[in-house]
Each structure stands twice: as structure tokens, then as C-alpha cells.
Design an enzyme around this catalytic site. Sequence first.
Site, PDB file in Angstrom:
ATOM      1  N   ASP A 161      -5.690   4.953  10.205  1.00 11.21           N
ATOM      2  CA  ASP A 161      -7.101   5.144   9.845  1.00 11.21           C
ATOM      3  C   ASP A 161      -7.645   3.930   9.112  1.00 11.21           C
ATOM      4  OD1 ASP A 161      -6.867   7.657  10.837  1.00 11.21           O
ATOM      5  OD2 ASP A 161      -6.631   8.629   8.887  1.00 11.21           O
ATOM      6  N   HIS A 185       0.821  -1.211   0.000  1.00 13.79           N
ATOM      7  CA  HIS A 185       0.000   0.000   0.000  1.00 13.79           C
ATOM      8  C   HIS A 185       0.852   1.257   0.000  1.00 13.79           C
ATOM      9  CE1 HIS A 185      -3.534  -2.282  -0.101  1.00 13.79           C
ATOM     10  NE2 HIS A 185      -4.344  -1.349   0.372  1.00 13.79           N
ATOM     11  N   GLU A 203      -8.821  13.960  15.247  1.00 10.74           N
ATOM     12  CA  GLU A 203      -8.288  14.199  13.905  1.00 10.74           C
ATOM     13  C   GLU A 203      -8.981  15.421  13.327  1.00 10.74           C
ATOM     14  OE1 GLU A 203      -7.934  11.288  10.886  1.00 10.74           O
ATOM     15  OE2 GLU A 203      -6.732   9.916  12.106  1.00 10.74           O
TER      16      GLU A 203
HETATM   17  P1  FAD Z   1       4.277  -1.951   1.972  1.00  9.10           P
HETATM   18  O1  FAD Z   1       3.762  -0.858   1.117  1.00  9.10           O
HETATM   19  O2  FAD Z   1       4.160  -3.328   1.466  1.00  9.10           O
HETATM   20  O3  FAD Z   1       5.731  -1.649   2.461  1.00  9.10           O
HETATM   21  C1  FAD Z   1       6.114  -0.358   2.899  1.00  9.10           C
HETATM   22  C2  FAD Z   1       7.605  -0.317   3.223  1.00  9.10           C
HETATM   23  O4  FAD Z   1       7.861  -1.089   4.381  1.00  9.10           O
HETATM   24  C3  FAD Z   1       8.492  -0.903   2.133  1.00  9.10           C
HETATM   25  O5  FAD Z   1       9.706  -0.214   2.126  1.00  9.10           O
HETATM   26  C4  FAD Z   1       8.693  -2.333   2.579  1.00  9.10           C
HETATM   27  O6  FAD Z   1       9.871  -2.907   2.075  1.00  9.10           O
HETATM   28  C5  FAD Z   1       8.733  -2.162   4.083  1.00  9.10           C
HETATM   29  N1  FAD Z   1       8.209  -3.320   4.796  1.00  9.10           N
HETATM   30  C6  FAD Z   1       7.042  -3.967   4.608  1.00  9.10           C
HETATM   31  N2  FAD Z   1       6.913  -4.954   5.503  1.00  9.10           N
HETATM   32  C7  FAD Z   1       8.024  -4.934   6.267  1.00  9.10           C
HETATM   33  C8  FAD Z   1       8.486  -5.709   7.348  1.00  9.10           C
HETATM   34  N3  FAD Z   1       7.779  -6.712   7.844  1.00  9.10           N
HETATM   35  N4  FAD Z   1       9.691  -5.400   7.884  1.00  9.10           N
HETATM   36  C9  FAD Z   1      10.431  -4.386   7.422  1.00  9.10           C
HETATM   37  N5  FAD Z   1      10.045  -3.622   6.376  1.00  9.10           N
HETATM   38  C10 FAD Z   1       8.856  -3.895   5.815  1.00  9.10           C
HETATM   39  N6  FAD Z   1      -0.291   5.497   7.269  1.00  9.10           N
HETATM   40  C11 FAD Z   1      -0.491   5.990   8.503  1.00  9.10           C
HETATM   41  O7  FAD Z   1       0.455   6.206   9.258  1.00  9.10           O
HETATM   42  N7  FAD Z   1      -1.752   6.276   8.946  1.00  9.10           N
HETATM   43  C12 FAD Z   1      -2.859   6.035   8.190  1.00  9.10           C
HETATM   44  O8  FAD Z   1      -3.959   6.291   8.631  1.00  9.10           O
HETATM   45  C13 FAD Z   1      -2.672   5.488   6.901  1.00  9.10           C
HETATM   46  N8  FAD Z   1      -3.722   5.209   6.114  1.00  9.10           N
HETATM   47  C14 FAD Z   1      -3.527   4.693   4.879  1.00  9.10           C
HETATM   48  C15 FAD Z   1      -4.631   4.403   4.079  1.00  9.10           C
HETATM   49  C16 FAD Z   1      -4.466   3.873   2.818  1.00  9.10           C
HETATM   50  C17 FAD Z   1      -5.675   3.570   1.979  1.00  9.10           C
HETATM   51  C18 FAD Z   1      -3.159   3.638   2.324  1.00  9.10           C
HETATM   52  C19 FAD Z   1      -2.959   3.098   0.954  1.00  9.10           C
HETATM   53  C20 FAD Z   1      -2.052   3.933   3.108  1.00  9.10           C
HETATM   54  C21 FAD Z   1      -2.225   4.461   4.386  1.00  9.10           C
HETATM   55  N9  FAD Z   1      -1.142   4.741   5.212  1.00  9.10           N
HETATM   56  C22 FAD Z   1      -1.351   5.257   6.472  1.00  9.10           C
HETATM   57  C23 FAD Z   1       0.246   4.571   4.753  1.00  9.10           C
HETATM   58  C24 FAD Z   1       0.770   3.210   5.149  1.00  9.10           C
HETATM   59  O9  FAD Z   1       0.995   3.155   6.541  1.00  9.10           O
HETATM   60  C25 FAD Z   1       2.102   2.911   4.492  1.00  9.10           C
HETATM   61  O10 FAD Z   1       2.023   3.086   3.113  1.00  9.10           O
HETATM   62  C26 FAD Z   1       2.542   1.497   4.816  1.00  9.10           C
HETATM   63  O11 FAD Z   1       3.895   1.336   4.484  1.00  9.10           O
HETATM   64  C27 FAD Z   1       1.741   0.516   4.020  1.00  9.10           C
HETATM   65  O12 FAD Z   1       1.793  -0.727   4.638  1.00  9.10           O
HETATM   66  P2  FAD Z   1       1.985  -2.045   3.780  1.00  9.10           P
HETATM   67  O13 FAD Z   1       1.828  -3.113   4.774  1.00  9.10           O
HETATM   68  O14 FAD Z   1       1.119  -2.078   2.595  1.00  9.10           O
HETATM   69  O15 FAD Z   1       3.515  -1.856   3.413  1.00  9.10           O
END
Ligand code: FAD
Length: 524
Positions: free
Chosen positions: A156, A96, A269
Site C-alpha cells: 500500500d 520501516h 482490499e
Molecule cells: P527494514 O525495516 O529496514 O527491514 C525489515 C527486515 O528485512 C529486517 O529484518 C532487515 O534486516 C531485512 N532486510 C532489509 N533489507 C534487506 C535486504 N536487502 N535483504 C535481506 N534482508 C533485508 N507491508 C506489506 O506487506 N504491505 C503493505 O501495504 C505495507 N505497508 C506499510 C506501510 C507503512 C507505513 C509501514 C511502516 C510498513 C508497511 N508494511 C507493509 C510493512 C513493511 O513491508 C515491512 O515493515 C518491511 O520490512 C519494511 O521495509 P524496509 O525496507 O523499511 O525494511
Amino acid sequence: MIAYIERFVHGNDVESMPELDSTEEDGAGLLPLFKGLELQGTVDFDTAAGGKDFGGLQSSKPLAMIRPASVDDVARVIKLASRSSHLTVAAQGNRHSINGQAMAHQGLAIDMKTLEPRIQVDPSGAHVDVSGGALWEEVLKRCVSDHGLAPRSWTDYLDLTVGGTLSNAGVSGQAFRYGPQTENVTELEVVTGNGDVFVCSPKQNSELFFSVLGGLGQFGIITRARILLQPSPDMVRWIRLVYSEFSDFTADAEFLVSGGANDSFDYVEGFTFVNSEDPVNGWPSAQLHPDHPFDRTHVPPTDGPVLYCLELALHYSNHHRRSAVDKRVERMAGALRYCRGSRVEAEVSYVEFLLRVKRAEEEAKANGMWDGPHAWLNLFVSKAHIAHFDAVVFKNILKHGIGGPMLLYPLLRSKWDSRKSVVLPTEGEIFYLVALLRFSFPYPKGLLSVDEMISQNQEIVEICKRKGFDFKLYLPYYGDNKEAWRQHFGNQWTRFQQRKAIFDPRAILAPGLKIFSRNWQPPS
Ligand code: FAD
């Protein structure tokens, strides 16, 4: 610092397997090597999905997608990469990210969602041990429904993985009280870029613990996190208050998060929206329920191009009387300076409240907006410059909206431990989260193409720089502009580099951020 380098580098027991030569590094050509690893999980060479993310702005296919079953699998894959001169490894949570942060061009992607064990609540109820690939939604459902317990700090939206948000910060309306999610973790299990597995906490391997939290995946892959729990409430009173004056909105928001009142809401918020009837960007975006449309007559006729909305929540249990909850809300909200008559409220279960964005996701999926590109921009802006930011950005550049939410709410620096890797504005206790969550969809007028959205984001960042605002990107990305990364980290850059040299000296991990270039050191 040197003592740490020796301990961690010598602890790296890369097996005495031969170095990989580059001809083996072409997807299926790696198969024999993976066979040699004897993984419990699986390896897939159809990697199309691993090359995309929620942002939809970049694509970059990995050579292989590994679905690990255990922490050993993760360690073995990293050790395999360390034997080559240029293989990299990206942990992928739920992908994400917006700008390819979880991608590994011509590298190895690890799909963290398959990692076991997933969720184990401690019998004391004090904490839960969670796989780095577990979704926050799974954590919520399991902890609340089976144990009546819940983590204290959320995002969120919960279709994000624990490892993904802990690598950034994890911010929502509870962070003013408990800090971001990175502040609500007491222990981690991490596989470093050397392929070594460590358990770490503020007392044990503490440098690794502090590095990894907010560390953008640069120092290790989080395979398990121990997250603090508290009794979960049953219900939530969800409230929105509209303001026409920025100064009233920020004064009230800051009063609430700073503990100005004896009693406080459990979630604070806010957001800004366009002062028009536009169905996406305007008044309808502030309503809580379609049956209670926003009543324009409650804001003064002299108001500006944008309005502000404070979003609050109060937790309570089923045994609390409704009249007592009414009284508490009245006492806390009564003194606030919102436009009288604009207050709207809803009563929802705690789980429903935390899954509120999922409802929005379902609607957006139904009308095709969810899967399009998302040129999102997230910033932390110091309180010292937020009024100027409002005047230049919200009231001017974005006065017609962005086709999605424009979040704006205060956070407290004292709730963020500076030993962790997250970077904040440099001055003052209060800073604001600004999140421009753009959706692109075929909407007739006023909205921009994706390229124009990206340019507008760049323009906003440039203006912040030109005006000397104290700000940082949240969920940062600077392409391969190494100088921009150095500026981002500012006086923390030296520490960040030193940590990289200790925990991932070959720069194998999280290549999608392009902070460091893969370098070749023969396995010791
Ligand atoms: P990915 O996108 O898969 O990875 C993100 C990064 O973390 C990459 O660099 C990856 O290599 C690394 N990573 C993933 N897993 C691990 C692991 N286990 N160990 C070490 N590194 C790892 N953020 C907020 O703070 N608050 C919010 O309310 C919020 N709302 C969101 C709502 C939506 C619809 C979206 C799309 C994003 C939102 N985000 C929010 C942002 C979100 O927290 C970050 O984009 C987060 O990185 C996405 O998590 P993911 O699990 O999909 O990680």
C-alpha cells in the site's frame, strides 16, 4: 539436504585474516579493520539513526553503519563479522519495521539504500533488475514514466525497500491475483551469511531463492531482485462500498478475489471502521474525498458498533471511453450487497493511486502523528475463524477504533508458493490480512497510551490462541522467546533451521528478530 550443506559451506572462502578479538569491537576501534577491507562505500560510527525504526518502540545502536556501493562491499562486511565471535550484521532497508527487526545491537548495520546499480529495465520490457535497497516508489516512477511499465504486485505504501518487503512478503490489493511481491520475482542476487555471493532463481541455487523470499533476512542479504513487469495502466477508478453486515462484506470480498465474476477489479482490499462520527476512527475515515462526506443515512439504523468498507480499483487506459468504464464498474459492482447509496468513486492516475498513502503520510507528518510510536499488529487469519475474530476483536475489543486504519481483506493461499519461507495459517484456500495500524497522538478520549496499545495487541494474540483460531503473525516478532518462534513456524521449523544452518551457520544476519543466537565457528 546434506549435499546442499556441503556445497554452500565449502563455497565459503572467508579470507585467512586473523580472528577478531573482542577489544577491537567497539565502534571506532573497528576502523583499522574496515580500512583493510577497502570498501568502495563508506563507514560511519555515528550510528544513532541506525538504532531506530518506524515502530519507535525499541532502540539499539549498532557499532558502525556501512553504506555500501556494491555487492562486494556487502560481502566483505559479512566476512569481517564472521571473523569475530559475536559481531552480527543487519541489512537496513528504510527501517520501516515496527519491532527492531532491522536493528543490530552492537553489530554492523548496512544501509542498503546506497547500493548501486539501482534500477535497470530489461529492453524486452519483461522485467526490471532492482537494487535490494531501492525504494518501491523509485521503481514505480522509473518504470512508469520512462517505459510505461509497472510491477504487478505492490504494497500500500511505497517508501519501503525492495529487499525489506521481499524478506517478508509484500501484500496489497493486487495480491489476490498475482500473489504477494515474493511471487513476482524471478531471480535474486544474494550475499549469504558466509559472505558468498550467489545468483539464484527457481532453477539455479533454488534452495537459496526459496529460503530468502519471506525469509525475514535470515539467510542472505538481497542485493538485486529481478521483478516481473507488465504494461502500466494510465488511470484508476477507485471505489469504496460500505457494508453494515460482516457476512455480506466477506461474501462479496471473497467472491471478487476468487474470480466468481468473469471480469474482476484489479485491486481488492477492505477495512473496518467505527460506526460513529469520530473524525479519526468513524465515518469520515471511509470517505474518499473531503468534498463527499460519508452519508450516515445510507446504513441501516439497526447496524452494529463497526461498519465495513470494500475498497476496489479498476485500471484503464486514456483511450478507454469514460462511459465504457462506468458500464464495467456498474456490471461488476451492481450485484454486490453493499448499503445502497454508500458507493463513492474517484478517478486518479495510476501513479497517484499507488502513492495514495504518501498523501496520508504528508498529512500525518504535518500534524505530528507520523513520527510518534506505532504499536502495529499484522495477522493472517484463516477464513474459518474470521467471523469469530470479527465478533470478539472488531465488534468488541476494538469497537472504539485504534486511532488508525484497521485493514481486513481476503487473500488466496494458492497464490503463495509454499517452498518460500513465509508462514501462513494452516487450513483452507482463503485467509484474511488483518492490519491494526495504530497511530498515537494527543487525542482526548477513548484512545490508549502506547503501553496500553501493546498490551491490547498481546491480548488479541492471546485470545486468538485461546480460542484456537488458525492464524499467524505477519511481520512477526516474539522478542527472544525461542519457543514462540518455533510455534510460529510450526511444521516449517525444521526446514527453517536447516536453511539457517546452510546459509548463515554462524547466525550473523538479521539479529533484530532474535530467532537464532550468534554462534562462533572459526572461519574454514
Ligand atoms: P527494514 O525495516 O529496514 O527491514 C525489515 C527486515 O528485512 C529486517 O529484518 C532487515 O534486516 C531485512 N532486510 C532489509 N533489507 C534487506 C535486504 N536487502 N535483504 C535481506 N534482508 C533485508 N507491508 C506489506 O506487506 N504491505 C503493505 O501495504 C505495507 N505497508 C506499510 C506501510 C507503512 C507505513 C509501514 C511502516 C510498513 C508497511 N508494511 C507493509 C510493512 C513493511 O513491508 C515491512 O515493515 C518491511 O520490512 C519494511 O521495509 P524496509 O525496507 O523499511 O525494511
